[in-house]
Motif scaffolding. Structure first.
Motif, PDB file in Angstrom:
ATOM      1  N   ASP A   1       0.967  -1.222   0.092  1.00 53.36           N
ATOM      2  CA  ASP A   1       0.063  -0.029   0.112  1.00 53.36           C
ATOM      3  C   ASP A   1       0.699   1.208  -0.111  1.00 53.36           C
ATOM      4  O   ASP A   1       0.540   2.267  -0.658  1.00 53.36           O
ATOM      5  CB  ASP A   1      -0.972   0.009   1.279  1.00 53.36           C
ATOM      6  N   ALA A   2       1.967   1.418   0.871  1.00 52.68           N
ATOM      7  CA  ALA A   2       2.713   2.596   1.067  1.00 52.68           C
ATOM      8  C   ALA A   2       3.557   2.671  -0.381  1.00 52.68           C
ATOM      9  O   ALA A   2       3.463   3.770  -0.771  1.00 52.68           O
ATOM     10  CB  ALA A   2       3.540   2.334   2.103  1.00 52.68           C
ATOM     11  N   GLU A   3       4.128   1.898  -0.853  1.00 53.26           N
ATOM     12  CA  GLU A   3       4.800   2.007  -2.107  1.00 53.26           C
ATOM     13  C   GLU A   3       3.743   2.619  -3.389  1.00 53.26           C
ATOM     14  O   GLU A   3       4.012   3.450  -4.059  1.00 53.26           O
ATOM     15  CB  GLU A   3       5.483   0.781  -2.774  1.00 53.26           C
ATOM     16  N   ILE A   4       2.749   1.740  -3.314  1.00 55.16           N
ATOM     17  CA  ILE A   4       1.767   2.048  -4.301  1.00 55.16           C
ATOM     18  C   ILE A   4       1.024   3.567  -4.180  1.00 55.16           C
ATOM     19  O   ILE A   4       1.015   4.278  -5.332  1.00 55.16           O
ATOM     20  CB  ILE A   4       0.638   0.968  -4.230  1.00 55.16           C
ATOM     21  N   GLY A   5       0.825   3.808  -3.005  1.00 53.67           N
ATOM     22  CA  GLY A   5       0.431   5.232  -2.590  1.00 53.67           C
ATOM     23  C   GLY A   5       1.613   6.204  -3.127  1.00 53.67           C
ATOM     24  O   GLY A   5       1.203   7.241  -3.744  1.00 53.67           O
ATOM     25  N   THR A   6       2.755   5.991  -2.916  1.00 56.54           N
ATOM     26  CA  THR A   6       3.882   7.104  -3.329  1.00 56.54           C
ATOM     27  C   THR A   6       3.824   7.095  -4.825  1.00 56.54           C
ATOM     28  O   THR A   6       3.914   8.243  -5.344  1.00 56.54           O
ATOM     29  CB  THR A   6       5.242   6.380  -2.980  1.00 56.54           C
TER      30      THR A   6
END
Ligand code: SAM
Length: 288
Positions: free
Chosen positions: A31-36
């Motif tokens: 989620d965090a990588e996709i969000g960035t």
């Protein structure tokens, strides 16, 4: 679509549902990588659709809810977001995130994007982030979004652009097919990652669905990660078609395929980490 194509499409969607159910946690873990990676293009989608306080928004193929939460924050408690997805397992992550954020104005509904079944003219905006290219019949998906919108409402989709602008996807696919001793595939094949990347295609589909003032913007969205290994970890944990191609191979053959993919993707290593080139299409349409 004739009856045989329709049966094929239903089988395709069942397989997609099973794959996304299986990889729901893997997608959510990133989620965090996709969000960035998708922060700026998501921001652009929200702005293009004019989503603000009090808006009612339909989120199609919402997945684990990355964009759902962002939209819920914008529309606030006087607005409403309906997050829909084919896979119940991935949508559960969106539901849980909304619950934890205290967003009582977010609802989830398991639904095929080609047959969502929401009330007609009931939304101010409809968005679909990296979902429409997986639909066997994207025209039906757009017709559903059109039907759901109030006159004056906007729809915006995000899909991958052309193969040459998305070399990581092309490398993954070509190398996997080579190791599986399978013939090359049409990159624009139905339901594939790049299926809507053919120049002009998505605009035509929007117009055929009835949308006016259709416009597509190309967005450069490089995927920045510490290394090619991290990108492969992301691919292995998403319901990528590569996994279906490599799945039936013997373990040694599969390992050899992943090793070659990693070596080729290593070409995108820079002094500041791994930067995978990536281009997206944001298409906006207006319901007159
Ligand atoms: C790449 S993920 C994107 C999820 C989310 N929108 C995001 O950007 O993080 C693709 C999503 O499309 C969904 N999907 C695939 N085919 C679908 C269909 N026919 N109807 C609805 N959702 C579908 C999958 O279940 C998956 O959650």
């Amino acid at each position: 679509m004739n009856a045989a194509m329709q049966t094929g499409a239903e089988e395709f969607k069942s397989a997609a549902r099973a794959a996304w159910n299986q990889h729901a946690k893997g997608w959510n873990d990133h989620d965090a990588e996709i969000g960035t990676w998708l922060r700026d293009p998501t921001e652009a989608m929200i702005a293009m659709c004019g989503i603000g306080a009090g808006a009612r928004v339909l989120d199609v193929a919402a997945g684990a809810g990355g964009q759902t939460l962002e939209i819920a924050r914008r529309v606030g408690p006087t607005g409403f977001v309906l997050a829909t997805d084919l896979s119940p397992a991935i949508l559960d992550f969106a539901k849980e995130k909304a619950r934890r954020a205290g967003y009582a104005h977010v609802e989830t509904r398991v639904a095929d994007g080609e047959q969502i079944g929401v009330a007609e003219v009931s939304f101010d905006a409809a968005i679909c982030r990296l979902g429409l290219m997986f639909f066997p019949d994207p025209a039906r998906g757009l017709a559903e979004m059109f039907r759901a919108l109030k006159p004056g409402g906007h729809a915006c989709t995000m899909v991958f652009s052309a193969p040459e602008a998305n070399p990581c996807i092309s490398i993954l696919m070509a190398t996997a097919l080579k190791h599986a001793k399978a013939p090359p595939r049409d990159p624009f094949g139905r339901g594939g990652l790049l299926s809507l990347g053919k120049p002009g295609l998505i605009d035509q589909l929007f117009e055929r669905a009835g949308f006016a003032r259709v416009a597509t913007t190309k967005v450069n969205a490089p995927f920045r990660l510490p290394s090619a290994k991290h990108y492969l970890d992301f691919v292995r944990n998403s319901a990528s078609p590569i996994l279906q191609i490599l799945g039936p191979l013997a373990e040694s053959a599969r390992k050899a395929a992943w090793a070659e993919i990693e070596e080729k993707l290593g070409a995108f290593t820079t002094p500041h980490g791994w930067v995978g080139p990536n281009e997206l299409l944001l298409t906006l349409g207006h319901r007159p």
